[in-house]
Design an enzyme around this catalytic site. Structure first.
Site, PDB file in Angstrom:
ATOM      1  CE1 TYR A 101      -3.662   2.635   1.093  1.00 30.62           C
ATOM      2  CE2 TYR A 101      -1.748   3.635   2.150  1.00 30.62           C
ATOM      3  CZ  TYR A 101      -3.047   3.730   1.677  1.00 30.62           C
ATOM      4  OH  TYR A 101      -3.726   4.920   1.792  1.00 30.62           O
ATOM      5  CD  GLU A 189      -5.815   4.535  -0.925  1.00 27.38           C
ATOM      6  OE1 GLU A 189      -5.964   4.926   0.234  1.00 27.38           O
ATOM      7  OE2 GLU A 189      -6.728   3.971  -1.576  1.00 27.38           O
TER       8      GLU A 189
END
Ligand code: GDP
Ligand code: MN
Length: 382
Positions: A101, A189
């Site tokens: 992530y 993101e």
């Protein structure tokens, strides 16, 4: 403005962030054509602005034409957590070794940019943050210093990724930071950022929010128009030039001035109700604006009572009162109205309303009294 995954990946590509090649498709034939051009296997991905598409069945691997037809047919029109799928992104499938992530966003309380990197990607970051917060390596980045290579390397080391992923991740993070800063994003993101079996690091998903205040610097953003998925009420309000934000409750709210509108939400919550919206009709609002505002609120099936809270300054209360009366003639209001008028021309305003007072149009002397009446008319706890 929030981008769809495919638009986010196109934006990433401008900043040399590696993504798989792919194409958009609005129907099954286009999906097949895209897959044939890319070469199998491909992944067929629902384009909706909501996470958890994978779990909902909106992301499928296809090995051949028949499978693309099957999955594209199933995914188009699918409802994913209240969002209907109208478009697909078909991309070359990646052989995943690990999922990470990565993100950058603004940390307002720290007055700095915040970078987050975790070896536990693929799942919702909120879940990782809750269950295993030390699994997220965080750094604050001073906008003047930027993200230097040295700092970036230390950050990647702190995240304990597979050493094979180090170089690729350092490169991607520095490009992603540039995309975030120069691209005027408020959030970028990548979840998951993947290490492929061939040892490459690529962005498998993309979530990008652009800061619309910077739109004049980015003519290329015109390509993204229509990305915004406003709800029906918000589109209608936007078309009428109203400052409207849809909420979940049952009390429709109209106030003049953002400050008063915010306070009105607070007062409604304070007396046990829940607001259906924020709506600022602004200074100097005339009858037409009030009538438009009422028609937007009236189109919201969740609204059970409407609270109009006006403090007249430049806005004249008699004009607002005229708008209310006009709106009641123009639109068939489904909910009772509670009105509090104070300030410029409030006496004239109240007279106009009193002449039209019914059990559906109720006057209140103060803001709190009005809020209580509206909440009780909406059936108690909003
Ligand atoms: P989200 O569920 O809406 O966040 O959608 P993502 O794009 O993040 O995809 C969810 C999951 O689908 C990923 O974490 C992967 O495990 C899987 N996935 C997506 N693309 C591929 C691919 O190209 N190959 C493989 N094997 N899995 C993929
Ligand atoms: Mn994802």
């Amino acid at each position: 403005m929030d981008l769809f995954e495919y638009q986010g990946k196109q934006y990433f590509a401008r900043y040399n962030i590696p993504v798989a090649s792919g194409d958009v498709a609005d129907d099954v034939e286009a999906a097949v054509a895209a897959a044939e051009a890319i070469g199998y296997p491909v992944v067929v991905k629902a384009q909706v602005q909501v996470g958890g598409r994978g779990k909902a069945g909106g992301i499928k691997l296809a090995q051949n034409e028949a499978e693309v037809r099957h999955h594209a047919g199933n995914i188009l029109g699918m409802d994913i957590r209240g969002h209907t799928v109208h478009r697909l992104w078909v991309e070359a499938a990646s052989a995943i070794a690990e999922e990470y992530y990565a993100s950058f966003t603004l940390d307002r309380s720290a007055k700095n940019h915040l970078g987050m990197l975790s070896a536990q990607g693929g799942v919702e970051i909120e879940q990782v943050a809750e269950e295993n917060p030390q699994a997220i390596a965080r750094i604050h980045i001073d906008p003047v210093d930027g993200l230097t290579e040295t700092v970036c390397r230390e950050w990647v080391a702190a995240a304990n990724l597979n050493p094979q992923a180090t170089e690729g991740t350092v490169d991607i993070l520095r490009q992603l930071y540039t995309c975030y800063i120069e691209g005027d994003a408020s959030l970028v993101e990548i979840n998951p950022l993947v290490l492929t079996q061939a040892g490459q690091v690529i962005a498998l998903d993309a979530k990008v929010s652009l800061d619309e205040s910077a739109a004049r610097r980015h003519p290329e953003w015109d390509d993204f128009s229509g990305a915004e998925t406003l709800d029906e009420r918000e589109s209608k309000a936007k078309a009428l030039g109203l400052q409207y934000v849809g909420l979940e409750g049952s009390i429709g709210i109209i106030a003049n001035g953002a400050g008063l509108a915010m306070s009105t939400l607070d007062v409604v919550a304070e007396v046990g109700g829940s607001p259906a919206n924020f709506l600022d009709i602004g200074g100097g609002a005339n009858a037409d604006v009030v009538a438009n505002a009422l028609s937007v609120i009236n189109s919201d099936p969740q609204v059970k009572a409407i609270f109009i809270n006006i403090f007249g300054g430049i806005t004249r209360c008699d004009e607002v009162a005229k708008g209310i009366v006009e709106a009641m003639q123009r639109v068939d209001l489904k909910s009772p109205l509670v009105v509090r008028l104070d300030g410029t021309n409030s006496d004239q305003g109240r007279e106009i309303l009193q002449a039209n007072e019914t059990d559906r149009l109720i006057m209140a002397g103060t803001m709190v009294e009005a809020a209580r009446k509206a909440v009780s008319l909406a059936g108690g706890n909003g």
